[in-house]
Write a protein that holds these residues in place. Structure first.
Motif, PDB file in Angstrom:
ATOM      1  N   LEU A 193      39.946  40.250  40.040  1.00 57.79           N
ATOM      2  CA  LEU A 193      39.884  39.991  41.476  1.00 57.79           C
ATOM      3  C   LEU A 193      41.117  39.221  41.952  1.00 57.79           C
ATOM      4  N   ALA A 194      41.549  38.243  41.165  1.00 61.41           N
ATOM      5  CA  ALA A 194      42.711  37.436  41.560  1.00 61.41           C
ATOM      6  C   ALA A 194      43.978  38.271  41.614  1.00 61.41           C
ATOM      7  N   GLU A 195      44.123  39.193  40.671  1.00 60.50           N
ATOM      8  CA  GLU A 195      45.306  40.049  40.685  1.00 60.50           C
ATOM      9  C   GLU A 195      45.282  40.989  41.891  1.00 60.50           C
ATOM     10  N   GLU A 196      44.098  41.482  42.250  1.00 59.33           N
ATOM     11  CA  GLU A 196      43.995  42.318  43.452  1.00 59.33           C
ATOM     12  C   GLU A 196      44.351  41.511  44.698  1.00 59.33           C
ATOM     13  N   TYR A 197      43.929  40.252  44.727  1.00 62.34           N
ATOM     14  CA  TYR A 197      44.297  39.389  45.855  1.00 62.34           C
ATOM     15  C   TYR A 197      45.805  39.182  45.903  1.00 62.34           C
ATOM     16  N   ARG A 198      46.413  38.940  44.752  1.00 62.33           N
ATOM     17  CA  ARG A 198      47.866  38.730  44.713  1.00 62.33           C
ATOM     18  C   ARG A 198      48.608  39.957  45.225  1.00 62.33           C
ATOM     19  N   LYS A 199      48.128  41.139  44.841  1.00 60.45           N
ATOM     20  CA  LYS A 199      48.825  42.374  45.217  1.00 60.45           C
ATOM     21  C   LYS A 199      48.580  42.769  46.669  1.00 60.45           C
ATOM     22  N   THR A 200      47.375  42.508  47.185  1.00 66.11           N
ATOM     23  CA  THR A 200      47.009  43.033  48.510  1.00 66.11           C
ATOM     24  C   THR A 200      46.888  41.975  49.586  1.00 66.11           C
ATOM     25  N   GLY A 201      46.639  40.725  49.205  1.00 63.07           N
ATOM     26  CA  GLY A 201      46.380  39.686  50.200  1.00 63.07           C
ATOM     27  C   GLY A 201      45.012  39.805  50.848  1.00 63.07           C
ATOM     28  N   ASP A 202      44.167  40.706  50.348  1.00 58.47           N
ATOM     29  CA  ASP A 202      42.837  40.909  50.907  1.00 58.47           C
ATOM     30  C   ASP A 202      41.962  39.700  50.576  1.00 58.47           C
ATOM     31  N   GLU A 203      41.569  38.990  51.619  1.00 60.19           N
ATOM     32  CA  GLU A 203      40.855  37.734  51.445  1.00 60.19           C
ATOM     33  C   GLU A 203      39.493  37.910  50.761  1.00 60.19           C
ATOM     34  N   ARG A 204      38.929  39.101  50.815  1.00 64.24           N
ATOM     35  CA  ARG A 204      37.614  39.326  50.208  1.00 64.24           C
ATOM     36  C   ARG A 204      37.627  39.046  48.707  1.00 64.24           C
ATOM     37  N   TYR A 205      38.751  39.355  48.060  1.00 62.93           N
ATOM     38  CA  TYR A 205      38.827  39.142  46.615  1.00 62.93           C
ATOM     39  C   TYR A 205      38.820  37.653  46.275  1.00 62.93           C
ATOM     40  N   ALA A 206      39.575  36.863  47.008  1.00 62.23           N
ATOM     41  CA  ALA A 206      39.576  35.418  46.788  1.00 62.23           C
ATOM     42  C   ALA A 206      38.225  34.818  47.153  1.00 62.23           C
ATOM     43  N   ALA A 207      37.634  35.296  48.245  1.00 69.44           N
ATOM     44  CA  ALA A 207      36.337  34.771  48.680  1.00 69.44           C
ATOM     45  C   ALA A 207      35.260  35.038  47.640  1.00 69.44           C
ATOM     46  N   THR A 208      35.329  36.195  46.991  1.00 71.23           N
ATOM     47  CA  THR A 208      34.344  36.527  45.958  1.00 71.23           C
ATOM     48  C   THR A 208      34.448  35.570  44.784  1.00 71.23           C
ATOM     49  N   ILE A 209      35.665  35.265  44.360  1.00 70.50           N
ATOM     50  CA  ILE A 209      35.847  34.325  43.248  1.00 70.50           C
ATOM     51  C   ILE A 209      35.264  32.969  43.607  1.00 70.50           C
ATOM     52  N   VAL A 210      35.596  32.468  44.784  1.00 72.87           N
ATOM     53  CA  VAL A 210      35.108  31.148  45.189  1.00 72.87           C
ATOM     54  C   VAL A 210      33.589  31.148  45.301  1.00 72.87           C
ATOM     55  N   GLU A 211      33.033  32.194  45.906  1.00 70.80           N
ATOM     56  CA  GLU A 211      31.574  32.281  46.048  1.00 70.80           C
ATOM     57  C   GLU A 211      30.886  32.283  44.691  1.00 70.80           C
ATOM     58  N   HIS A 212      31.357  33.141  43.764  1.00 71.35           N
ATOM     59  CA  HIS A 212      30.717  33.251  42.461  1.00 71.35           C
ATOM     60  C   HIS A 212      30.900  31.978  41.641  1.00 71.35           C
ATOM     61  N   MET A 213      32.071  31.379  41.747  1.00 71.31           N
ATOM     62  CA  MET A 213      32.325  30.169  40.976  1.00 71.31           C
ATOM     63  C   MET A 213      31.417  29.033  41.440  1.00 71.31           C
ATOM     64  N   LEU A 214      31.308  28.863  42.744  1.00 73.32           N
ATOM     65  CA  LEU A 214      30.450  27.799  43.267  1.00 73.32           C
ATOM     66  C   LEU A 214      28.980  28.077  42.974  1.00 73.32           C
ATOM     67  N   ASP A 215      28.580  29.340  43.026  1.00 75.41           N
ATOM     68  CA  ASP A 215      27.203  29.684  42.716  1.00 75.41           C
ATOM     69  C   ASP A 215      26.881  29.305  41.273  1.00 75.41           C
ATOM     70  N   TYR A 216      27.802  29.622  40.365  1.00 79.76           N
ATOM     71  CA  TYR A 216      27.574  29.261  38.958  1.00 79.76           C
ATOM     72  C   TYR A 216      27.522  27.743  38.803  1.00 79.76           C
TER      73      TYR A 216
ATOM     74  N   GLY B  75      45.849  29.156  47.208  1.00 80.94           N
ATOM     75  CA  GLY B  75      46.435  29.102  48.548  1.00 80.94           C
ATOM     76  C   GLY B  75      45.696  29.928  49.576  1.00 80.94           C
ATOM     77  N   SER B  76      44.616  30.573  49.196  1.00 83.63           N
ATOM     78  CA  SER B  76      43.892  31.443  50.123  1.00 83.63           C
ATOM     79  C   SER B  76      43.067  30.633  51.118  1.00 83.63           C
ATOM     80  N   LYS B  77      42.674  31.294  52.210  1.00 85.64           N
ATOM     81  CA  LYS B  77      41.840  30.641  53.223  1.00 85.64           C
ATOM     82  C   LYS B  77      40.455  30.315  52.678  1.00 85.64           C
ATOM     83  N   SER B  78      40.024  31.088  51.702  1.00 79.71           N
ATOM     84  CA  SER B  78      38.685  30.878  51.164  1.00 79.71           C
ATOM     85  C   SER B  78      38.570  29.601  50.353  1.00 79.71           C
TER      86      SER B  78
END
Length: 643
Positions: A100-123, A167-170
């Motif tokens: 997911l992080a590599e997809e965020y780096r390549k595309t800047g699509d905030e959904r990928y960063a948001a997913t990491i933060v959401e899943h990490m905090l949930d865990y 550095g993402s908004k998420s």
């Protein structure tokens, strides 16, 4: 927020006025500290790096290994597809974060960063730390807080992903504070509970050192770095033989055993901590690296010994080794001879591990045979003593079946099949009276000459079946919960091999022991079809083929299996949890006191236009092919030679 800031300032050597300042600081330093950092998933269950996979994780569809679990209704950190706890390990190591992080780096699509933060905090919020004191091993493993998983997420997948998305908004100041506190908690857990032996201990303690580099502001950071350096240097002789090869005696786990040592050194030197390491540390790393280099097959895959698979390829790891340690022999191999220095050997023998590699050259088309004459191993053990594997002309031909699933989920309904793939029946060796090997070391040696190599291995520990009682300590320490009962004693298997360079091999299997016995010689193929042709068994590929002829001193019964269910025979496992039907040859022979198999392994480039003639003579063997002839002097005792 104030409580979070207070807790943060108690774990750091720096004091921050606000969570915003904390996030701003780490947005500056963490990407630099983790620049270029990537650890391949330690496995065996991992996400697939293919188009569309990251999108599935955003939707909470988890495809790890060969199974998919839909968590769109809610994340379940205790899920184990088909009851396989290794699937859960792949989930909670969070390897998919790096995708997911590599997809965020390549595309800047905030959904990928948001997913990491959401899943990490949930865990972090829903799975509290586990106190392992006095708990059974399986309960520990199911908790998701086994130190192996703790280390892999906190020091491998989390920092790689966080370095790219911090550095993402998420990533809010509050989210970062919770993540930093959880990372520190993971580090303290490792310091208390890391294992003391095996590749787990090495990975877990190296993780402590990595945390001390990525998060240098932790109050324990210097202590963790120095402890990791000291511990890894001290444990090295218990983890590796003096020749550099892992004591686990596993083709696939050699890199796993050394990756903690290597990665800690790699990251530390990049971040200005080279002074942590003595010259001896680097010298030992070089020994480990050369052992990996020596065992690698012509396509960079590894020997399938002790819980390995043919799909494990170490070209990427050898490139990392070459980049960091500057080994000219490895550079020569990786560049196809365009740079570096040509190794001054082809065949080689690792004397403490007792591994023999017979190799014609360093090209992708080399003729290659791997021969395991070594100790049983200290973890991940399979019953593969005296097994051989053969590659030639760009193809893998003979391989051990490989690991299907681990046997650490003892109540799973598929356990009998998983255990089969750990037995001698799944390896290119010999069974006696229908029984597989019991635990025991082999002995052997390899001698290298200009025109030929000769190797001889002995296995005398016996043959038997699995005991019924579950052994809790053995399950924790060795990954298998049952001991073996020896039913066939005083039987010795001797395997002698000559490599007539650079063309072919002759093997002799001699099984000796009092009374009448039945010996079964087994050969497993990597792929394709095998057919009979004038007494030989041959493959049928357009580019390269193998002729196999097995003769006996008495009548030989020949059987071919492909994808059989009952009994389970004729299968190959290219990766964890994958089975595919492939040919298996069985040669059975009965005898009293002594049973002998004479086997020719003759690779052919291109299609087979003519078959070699293989003869047993009074002095040894004769092989004729086209207009060439070879004579081998092969006494029953002592070294063979090419006449």
């Amino acid at each position: 927020m104030a409580d979070l800031l207070e807790r943060i300032n108690t774990i750091l050597t720096m004091e921050f006025a606000s969570l915003e300042d904390l996030l701003a600081f780490y947005r500056e330093v963490l990407p630099a500290r983790t620049a270029g950092y990537h650890q391949e998933e330690v496995g065996p269950v991992m996400p697939h790096n293919r188009p569309g996979e990251a999108e599935k994780f955003v939707r909470k569809i988890f495809t790890l290994g060969e199974h998919t679990v839909d968590m769109s209704a809610g994340l379940d950190w205790y899920a184990a597809a088909e009851g396989d706890l290794e699937w859960n390990g792949g989930l909670v190591r969070h390897g998919y974060f790096t995708l997911l992080a590599e997809e965020y780096r390549k595309t800047g699509d905030e959904r990928y960063a948001a997913t990491i933060v959401e899943h990490m905090l949930d865990y972090i919020e829903r799975v509290p730390p586990f106190d392992p004191t006095g708990k059974p091993y399986l309960e520990y493993k199911k908790s998701t807080w086994r130190p192996f998983e703790v280390a892999a997420r906190a020091a491998e997948t989390w920092p790689e992903a966080l370095g790219k998305i911090i550095g993402s908004k998420s990533m809010t100041p509050e989210a970062w504070a919770k993540i930093l506190l959880a990372t520190h908690e993971h580090g303290r857990f490792l310091a208390l509970h890391h294992w003391k032996t095996g590749n787990h201990a090495c990975l877990e303690v190296a993780a402590l050192g990595l945390l001390g580099i990525f998060y240098q502001e932790f109050k324990e950071a210097e202590e963790w770095r120095e402890y990791a350096s000291r511990f890894l240097l001290e444990i090295w002789p218990r983890q590796f033989h003096a020749d550099g090869y892992t004591r686990e005696m596993s083709g696939g786990y050699h890199w796993v055993a050394m990756r903690g040592f290597f990665t800690f050194y790699e990251v530390a030197t990049r971040n200005g901590f080279a002074a942590l390491f003595s010259p001896v540390y680097r010298e030992r790393l070089v020994l480990n690296a050369l052992a990996e280099f020596k065992q690698s097959k012509p396509d960079y895959s590894v020997p399938v010994t002790n819980d390995s698979n043919t799909g494990i390829n170490r070209k990427e790891q050898l490139a990392r080794i070459c980049s960091l340690l500057r080994l000219p022999e490895v550079e020569y191999r990786l560049t196809g001879g365009r740079s570096g220095r040509k190794p001054d050997f082809t065949s080689c023998f690792l004397p403490e591990a007792r591994i023999g590699i017979m190799r014609s050259d360093w090209t992708d088309e080399a003729r290659y045979l791997f021969f395991d004459m070594g100790p049983w191993g200290e973890n991940h053990m399979n019953e593969d003593q005296l097994s051989v594997e053969v590659s030639a002309y760009g193809r893998k031909f003979l391989v051990n079946c490989g690991r299907w699933r681990y046997t650490t989920s003892p109540d799973a309904p598929w356990m009998a099949r998983a255990k089969y793939f750990k037995t001698t029946a799944a390896c290119n060796s010999v069974l006696v009276d229908g029984y597989c090997q019991v635990p025991g070391d082999a002995e052997g040696y390899l001698r290298i000459h200009d025109g030929y190599d000769y190797a001889e291995g002995l296995f005398a520990a016996g043959y038997g079946r699995e005991a019924e009682e579950l052994d809790e300590a053995m399950l924790r320490e060795k990954g298998t919960g049952h001991r073996k009962v020896c039913l066939v004693k005083d039987v010795v298997h001797k395997r002698q091999i000559i490599f007539v360079k650079p063309d072919f091999w002759i093997l002799r299997d001699t099984i000796t022991g009092p009374g009448e016995h039945e010996a079964e010689q087994v050969w497993h193929y990597y792929e394709g079809e095998v057919r009979a042709a004038d007494g030989a068994m041959v493959t049928d590929f357009p580019d390269a083929n193998l002729v196999l002829i097995s003769l006996g001193d008495g009548p030989v019964e020949k059987l071919v299996f492909v994808g059989a269910e009952e009994p389970c025979r004729g299968w190959h496992c290219p990766s964890y949890d994958r089975m595919r039907p492939t040919p298996e040859l069985s040669f059975k022979q009965k005898g009293t006191g002594r049973i002998v198999f004479h086997t020719l392994l003759f690779p052919v480039k291109g299609r087979i236009a003519a078959l070699p003639v293989f003869e047993v003579t009074t002095r040894g063997y004769r092989v004729r092919y086209l207009n060439r002839q070879w004579e081998v002097l092969a006494p029953s005792e002592g070294e063979w030679s090419l006449v």
